[in-house]
Motif scaffolding. Structure first.
Motif, PDB file in Angstrom:
ATOM      1  N   MET A  57       1.167  -1.219   0.186  1.00 34.19           N
ATOM      2  CA  MET A  57      -0.013  -0.918   0.091  1.00 34.19           C
ATOM      3  C   MET A  57       0.959   0.853  -0.341  1.00 34.19           C
ATOM      4  SD  MET A  57      -2.798  -0.742   2.538  1.00 34.19           S
ATOM      5  CE  MET A  57      -1.960  -1.449   3.666  1.00 34.19           C
ATOM      6  N   ASP A  58       0.107   2.458  -0.664  1.00 32.14           N
ATOM      7  CA  ASP A  58       0.891   3.426  -0.722  1.00 32.14           C
ATOM      8  C   ASP A  58       1.139   4.405   0.719  1.00 32.14           C
ATOM      9  OD1 ASP A  58      -1.007   5.772  -0.381  1.00 32.14           O
ATOM     10  OD2 ASP A  58      -1.664   4.041  -2.007  1.00 32.14           O
ATOM     11  N   ALA A  59       1.826   5.590   1.119  1.00 30.38           N
ATOM     12  CA  ALA A  59       2.102   5.782   2.323  1.00 30.38           C
ATOM     13  C   ALA A  59       0.126   6.498   3.171  1.00 30.38           C
ATOM     14  CB  ALA A  59       2.988   6.664   2.117  1.00 30.38           C
ATOM     15  N   GLY A  60      -0.023   7.024   1.878  1.00 30.56           N
ATOM     16  CA  GLY A  60      -1.692   8.167   2.031  1.00 30.56           C
ATOM     17  C   GLY A  60      -2.001   6.785   2.826  1.00 30.56           C
ATOM     18  N   THR A  61      -2.607   5.789   2.673  1.00 33.47           N
ATOM     19  CA  THR A  61      -3.433   4.331   2.294  1.00 33.47           C
ATOM     20  C   THR A  61      -2.833   4.059   3.673  1.00 33.47           C
ATOM     21  OG1 THR A  61      -4.552   4.109   0.051  1.00 33.47           O
ATOM     22  CG2 THR A  61      -4.400   1.798   1.823  1.00 33.47           C
ATOM     23  N   ALA A  92      13.881   0.110  -2.009  1.00 35.71           N
ATOM     24  CA  ALA A  92      13.465  -0.722  -0.938  1.00 35.71           C
ATOM     25  C   ALA A  92      12.248   0.724  -1.703  1.00 35.71           C
ATOM     26  CB  ALA A  92      13.724   0.306  -0.085  1.00 35.71           C
ATOM     27  N   VAL A  93      11.825   1.180  -2.719  1.00 31.62           N
ATOM     28  CA  VAL A  93      10.350   1.539  -2.651  1.00 31.62           C
ATOM     29  C   VAL A  93       9.643   1.094  -4.034  1.00 31.62           C
ATOM     30  CG1 VAL A  93       9.348   3.812  -3.765  1.00 31.62           C
ATOM     31  CG2 VAL A  93      10.416   3.937  -1.774  1.00 31.62           C
ATOM     32  N   ALA A  94      10.587   0.834  -4.557  1.00 33.65           N
ATOM     33  CA  ALA A  94      10.574   0.309  -6.143  1.00 33.65           C
ATOM     34  C   ALA A  94      10.004  -1.475  -5.677  1.00 33.65           C
ATOM     35  CB  ALA A  94      11.640   0.354  -7.146  1.00 33.65           C
ATOM     36  N   ALA A  95      10.755  -1.873  -4.694  1.00 28.67           N
ATOM     37  CA  ALA A  95      10.027  -3.766  -4.267  1.00 28.67           C
ATOM     38  C   ALA A  95       9.375  -3.236  -3.461  1.00 28.67           C
ATOM     39  CB  ALA A  95      11.955  -4.146  -3.870  1.00 28.67           C
ATOM     40  N   GLY A  96       8.849  -2.389  -3.018  1.00 27.41           N
ATOM     41  CA  GLY A  96       7.737  -3.137  -2.373  1.00 27.41           C
ATOM     42  C   GLY A  96       7.688  -2.922  -1.023  1.00 27.41           C
ATOM     43  N   LEU A  97       9.138  -2.686  -0.306  1.00 26.77           N
ATOM     44  CA  LEU A  97       9.121  -2.907   0.680  1.00 26.77           C
ATOM     45  C   LEU A  97       9.398  -2.048   1.752  1.00 26.77           C
ATOM     46  CD1 LEU A  97      12.946  -3.992   0.179  1.00 26.77           C
ATOM     47  CD2 LEU A  97      11.054  -5.366  -0.120  1.00 26.77           C
ATOM     48  N   VAL A  98       9.108  -0.760   1.650  1.00 27.75           N
ATOM     49  CA  VAL A  98       8.046   0.606   2.080  1.00 27.75           C
ATOM     50  C   VAL A  98       7.725   0.909   1.184  1.00 27.75           C
ATOM     51  CG1 VAL A  98      10.504   0.540   3.858  1.00 27.75           C
ATOM     52  CG2 VAL A  98      10.691   2.396   1.464  1.00 27.75           C
ATOM     53  N   ALA A  99       6.958   2.049   1.966  1.00 28.92           N
ATOM     54  CA  ALA A  99       6.397   3.270   1.437  1.00 28.92           C
ATOM     55  C   ALA A  99       6.085   4.004   0.471  1.00 28.92           C
ATOM     56  CB  ALA A  99       4.443   3.671   1.791  1.00 28.92           C
ATOM     57  N   PHE A 100       7.746   4.696   1.205  1.00 26.35           N
ATOM     58  CA  PHE A 100       8.726   5.813   0.525  1.00 26.35           C
ATOM     59  C   PHE A 100      10.104   5.996   1.338  1.00 26.35           C
ATOM     60  CE2 PHE A 100       6.841   8.223   4.598  1.00 26.35           C
ATOM     61  CZ  PHE A 100       7.554   8.655   4.957  1.00 26.35           C
ATOM     62  N   ARG A 155      28.027  20.893   0.380  1.00 23.91           N
ATOM     63  CA  ARG A 155      26.956  21.368   1.561  1.00 23.91           C
ATOM     64  C   ARG A 155      25.854  22.802   0.820  1.00 23.91           C
ATOM     65  NH1 ARG A 155      28.144  24.158   7.142  1.00 23.91           N
ATOM     66  NH2 ARG A 155      25.701  24.396   7.879  1.00 23.91           N
ATOM     67  N   SER A 156      26.704  23.314   0.013  1.00 27.58           N
ATOM     68  CA  SER A 156      26.095  24.410  -0.692  1.00 27.58           C
ATOM     69  C   SER A 156      24.795  24.000  -1.697  1.00 27.58           C
ATOM     70  CB  SER A 156      26.684  25.589  -1.231  1.00 27.58           C
ATOM     71  OG  SER A 156      27.883  24.820  -2.525  1.00 27.58           O
ATOM     72  N   LEU A 157      24.925  22.668  -1.815  1.00 31.16           N
ATOM     73  CA  LEU A 157      24.183  22.541  -3.085  1.00 31.16           C
ATOM     74  C   LEU A 157      22.948  20.726  -2.981  1.00 31.16           C
ATOM     75  CD1 LEU A 157      26.633  21.926  -6.085  1.00 31.16           C
ATOM     76  CD2 LEU A 157      25.003  24.429  -5.537  1.00 31.16           C
ATOM     77  N   ASP A 158      23.130  20.180  -1.656  1.00 35.69           N
ATOM     78  CA  ASP A 158      22.853  19.455  -1.370  1.00 35.69           C
ATOM     79  C   ASP A 158      21.226  19.276  -1.012  1.00 35.69           C
ATOM     80  OD1 ASP A 158      25.433  17.721  -1.237  1.00 35.69           O
ATOM     81  OD2 ASP A 158      25.685  17.921   0.557  1.00 35.69           O
ATOM     82  N   CYS A 159      20.455  18.439  -0.857  1.00 32.04           N
ATOM     83  CA  CYS A 159      18.942  18.342  -0.737  1.00 32.04           C
ATOM     84  C   CYS A 159      18.605  16.674  -0.388  1.00 32.04           C
ATOM     85  CB  CYS A 159      18.165  18.613  -2.060  1.00 32.04           C
ATOM     86  SG  CYS A 159      17.853  19.590  -2.993  1.00 32.04           S
ATOM     87  N   ILE A 160      18.091  16.430  -0.081  1.00 34.48           N
ATOM     88  CA  ILE A 160      17.175  15.682   0.663  1.00 34.48           C
ATOM     89  C   ILE A 160      16.620  15.575   0.117  1.00 34.48           C
ATOM     90  CG2 ILE A 160      16.334  14.318   3.019  1.00 34.48           C
ATOM     91  CD1 ILE A 160      17.759  15.330   4.677  1.00 34.48           C
ATOM     92  N   SER A 161      16.140  14.857   0.176  1.00 34.15           N
ATOM     93  CA  SER A 161      14.844  14.067  -1.519  1.00 34.15           C
ATOM     94  C   SER A 161      14.124  12.924  -1.048  1.00 34.15           C
ATOM     95  CB  SER A 161      14.565  13.651  -2.606  1.00 34.15           C
ATOM     96  OG  SER A 161      16.860  12.423  -3.093  1.00 34.15           O
ATOM     97  N   VAL A 162      12.994  12.889  -1.604  1.00 36.86           N
ATOM     98  CA  VAL A 162      12.503  11.282  -1.296  1.00 36.86           C
ATOM     99  C   VAL A 162      12.013  10.766  -2.600  1.00 36.86           C
ATOM    100  CG1 VAL A 162      10.047  12.314  -1.605  1.00 36.86           C
ATOM    101  CG2 VAL A 162      10.492  10.445   0.473  1.00 36.86           C
ATOM    102  N   PHE A 163      12.174   8.998  -1.716  1.00 43.43           N
ATOM    103  CA  PHE A 163      11.569   8.169  -3.459  1.00 43.43           C
ATOM    104  C   PHE A 163       9.723   7.846  -3.132  1.00 43.43           C
ATOM    105  CE2 PHE A 163      15.433   7.942  -3.597  1.00 43.43           C
ATOM    106  CZ  PHE A 163      16.320   8.438  -4.775  1.00 43.43           C
ATOM    107  N   THR A 164       8.924   7.636  -3.902  1.00 41.25           N
ATOM    108  CA  THR A 164       7.367   7.145  -3.469  1.00 41.25           C
ATOM    109  C   THR A 164       6.913   6.805  -4.521  1.00 41.25           C
ATOM    110  OG1 THR A 164       6.342   9.890  -4.258  1.00 41.25           O
ATOM    111  CG2 THR A 164       6.975   9.857  -2.025  1.00 41.25           C
ATOM    112  N   ALA A 165       5.727   6.168  -4.147  1.00 41.09           N
ATOM    113  CA  ALA A 165       5.055   5.811  -5.818  1.00 41.09           C
ATOM    114  C   ALA A 165       3.848   6.718  -5.712  1.00 41.09           C
ATOM    115  CB  ALA A 165       4.667   4.326  -4.873  1.00 41.09           C
ATOM    116  N   THR A 166       3.929   7.570  -5.185  1.00 42.52           N
ATOM    117  CA  THR A 166       2.427   7.814  -5.704  1.00 42.52           C
ATOM    118  C   THR A 166       3.255   9.056  -6.069  1.00 42.52           C
ATOM    119  OG1 THR A 166       1.398   8.019  -3.776  1.00 42.52           O
ATOM    120  CG2 THR A 166       0.871   5.720  -4.750  1.00 42.52           C
ATOM    121  N   ILE A 167       2.433  10.294  -6.978  1.00 47.65           N
ATOM    122  CA  ILE A 167       2.361  11.558  -6.343  1.00 47.65           C
ATOM    123  C   ILE A 167       1.558  12.039  -4.674  1.00 47.65           C
ATOM    124  CG2 ILE A 167       1.711  14.226  -7.115  1.00 47.65           C
ATOM    125  CD1 ILE A 167       3.738  13.362  -8.879  1.00 47.65           C
ATOM    126  N   ALA A 168       1.171  11.828  -4.767  1.00 47.31           N
ATOM    127  CA  ALA A 168       0.086  11.688  -3.446  1.00 47.31           C
ATOM    128  C   ALA A 168       1.336  12.051  -2.058  1.00 47.31           C
ATOM    129  CB  ALA A 168      -1.177  10.858  -2.845  1.00 47.31           C
TER     130      ALA A 168
END
Length: 591
Positions: free
Chosen positions: A6-10, A161-169, A208-221
């Protein structure tokens, strides 16, 4: 019990409404992780113990029972191992660099406070230096749909981890494209927020001046949900910025001019990109061709300019005191940064300012860009043989984004015949993050992409499609060379209208020659699918003057197929007008 993915929202809704428990969700995630580890053991560097995961899940259930509203109630998530999780070592994929933080990174703590449950720390290209996922002493995660290919990096384990469905994000990081390239290869979504939108407190820096933490998800929501939880100013982060979201319709979409669309010979990627542009147009957007040369020039500064020195500064004395602890490819990149002078730093800074001014003018003509996320993909063996050159190819359309202070959203755009993913990235000015997410959903609705392939669990053989035009057609004398190799008929179709067909003179058994010609016609072919090994043995038996090359089909796709040397048509008969070999055989048969 095993709960369906299931996705995170669900998940958050089910746990928040007490239709399911966080413990049930956690138990199911842990079961999937154990099973997947048997076939892909390189996703994780360190995991939270199962006992601690279940204890955290019980605590979430207790909070829900007490009446708390938790936007991420019971949602399992993963953390790239250059981001701190209290009590678990942070290694940045370098064991000798490891330390155990007493506090979690700001974004991690915000997620936990919202009810999310950390599962563990994921693998990465060491010190987040790479876009391919092979530069780790903990092993190389692979593309989840074809394990011969790279997963993309540096956020390799998080994407898998996300693409294999191990975690939601999963949290990744993105300096040069590390939160976007792995999303493309594995068919998921990667949000790279505006610099400073999400705190980087508790992140091992790359630049350090360029770094961003990002996120992988299965859905836009889910990406929207995570952004709402973690976005916001952090006074502990010197590079944090107050949110300044801009709401504007993204109707004009900039794409590279045709002469600047470089896919490094990957015809499948080119076709998928064309389909993505068509899907964007179907949303009502206006497609505008632009000159991306200034963006590419800016991209060259990341690894060919003074920002390499910032990478060297990020590891400090560790590079000097522990050189042998660093991956040789990563070390060669970092050591180059030590030779950059202060004068070169300022020269590079001035050049970037000039290019940024040019890039800013783009936004007068377009509202966002839609670029390929990566031009192609490589096998792990290929990447290890040429680690610098091939890695640089993967950053062709990503490296400039943080340098020019842009937001980006990586989206799936389909799969190649080898099941590896291709994606596009929507790119906008800083603070267009939420508008990009909305635009991304509109694109996905219009694209109506087919389902992802099945996971490669070790029993998936890579396939090659082969077009046959004559004696190998079904019912013809050499068809046995295909059936004996377990070839499967994929399609009966025609070539593009750019071929001529000749009956070869004095050939036994009779065979045709397919020759590319701009004044040709569409020729009937049968396309078969073979395992790579079977294809290789087949090619080894093809006699001159025939050969195996690349044939373009009527739908624009390219497959391997029979072609001919020029001598094949000497004394032969042009039978193009008949439209195919089978029609010719029927025509010459005695009445």
């Amino acid at each position: 019990m095993t709960v369906a993915r299931m996705d995170a929202g669900t998940i958050a809704a089910a746990v928040g409404q007490r239709r399911m428990s966080a413990v049930e969700i956690a138990e199911s995630a842990l079961a999937r992780i154990r099973a997947y580890h048997q076939v892909q053991p390189f996703v994780w560097i360190e995991r939270v113990s199962e006992a601690e995961v279940l204890a955290a899940a019980r605590a979430v259930d207790a909070r829900i029972a007490a009446g708390e509203a938790l936007p991420l109630a019971g949602v399992p998530f993963a953390i790239k191992d250059n981001i701190d999780l209290a009590g678990l070592p942070t290694t940045a994929a370098c064991p000798d660099f490891a330390y155990t933080p007493a506090r979690s990174a700001t974004v991690v703590q915000r997620l936990i406070d919202a009810g999310a449950i950390p599962i563990g720390k994921t693998n990465l290209d060491q010190f987040a230096t790479g876009l391919n996922g092979t530069r780790s002493p903990y092993g190389a995660p692979t593309c989840v749909f074809n394990r011969a290919y790279v997963s993309g990096g540096s956020s390799s384990g998080s994407a898998v981890a996300v693409a294999a469905g191990l975690v939601a994000f999963a949290l990744g990081t993105d300096t040069a494209g590390s939160g976007r390239v792995p999303a493309a290869f594995n068919g998921i979504i990667g949000l790279k927020p505006t610099k400073g939108r999400w705190s980087t407190t508790g992140l091992v820096p790359a630049c350090r001046s360029l770094d961003c933490i990002s996120v992988f998800t299965a859905t836009i929501a889910d990406a929207q949900l995570v952004d709402r939880v973690v976005g916001g100013f952090d006074p502990a982060d010197a590079f944090s910025r107050a949110l300044a979201d801009r709401a504007a319709p993204l109707r004009r979409v900039g794409v590279p001019r045709p002469d600047q669309r470089d896919f490094l010979g990957d015809a499948a990627a080119q076709k998928l990109y064309d389909g993505a542009i068509a899907a964007l147009a179907a949303t009502g957007a206006t497609i505008v061709e632009i000159d991306i040369a200034p963006l590419r020039e800016a991209a060259q500064l990341l690894y060919g300019g003074p920002w390499v020195a910032e990478r060297a500064a990020a590891v400090g004395d560790f590079l000097e005191n522990h050189p042998d602890a660093i991956d040789p490819v990563v070390r060669s990149i970092l050591e180059a940064g030590r030779d950059i002078s202060g004068a070169e730093v300022f020269t590079g800074t001035y050049k970037l300012a000039e290019l940024a001014r040019i890039a800013d003018r783009l936004w007068q003509d377009v509202d966002m860009l839609a670029l390929p996320t990566a031009p192609t993909i490589y096998r792990i063996a290929e990447m290890k043989a040429a680690p610098i050159a091939l890695n640089s190819h993967l950053g062709l359309y990503t490296n400039f984004v943080n340098l020019l202070d842009m937001a980006a959203l990586a989206l799936p755009a389909g799969f190649r015949d080898n099941d590896t993913g291709f994606g596009i990235t929507l790119i906008g000015p800083a603070w267009m993050d939420r508008a990009l997410l909305d635009a991304g959903q509109s694109y996905l609705d219009a694209a109506a992409l087919p389902p992802a392939p099945s996971l490669d669990l070790g029993n998936k053989m890579e396939k090659v499609k082969l077009a046959v035009v004559g004696a190998h057609l079904e019912g013809m004398p050499l068809h046995w060379q295909l059936t004996s190799r377990n070839a499967r008929l994929y399609a009966a179709t025609r070539t593009a209208p750019t071929y001529r067909l000749y009956a070869i003179a004095n050939s036994t058994p009779p065979k045709p020659a397919l020759v590319h010609s701009q004044d040709g016609a569409a020729i009937a072919v049968e396309v078969y699918e073979l395992d790579v090994e079977a294809f290789g043995s087949f090619v080894a038996e093809v006699p001159a003057p025939l050969a195996i090359g690349t044939v373009t089909l009527a739908d624009g796709t390219s497959v391997k197929g029979f072609v001919a040397e020029p001598r094949a048509i000497e004394g032969g008969k042009d039978i193009t007008a008949l439209g195919g070999w089978r029609a010719y055989v029927e025509a010459v048969q005695p009445a």
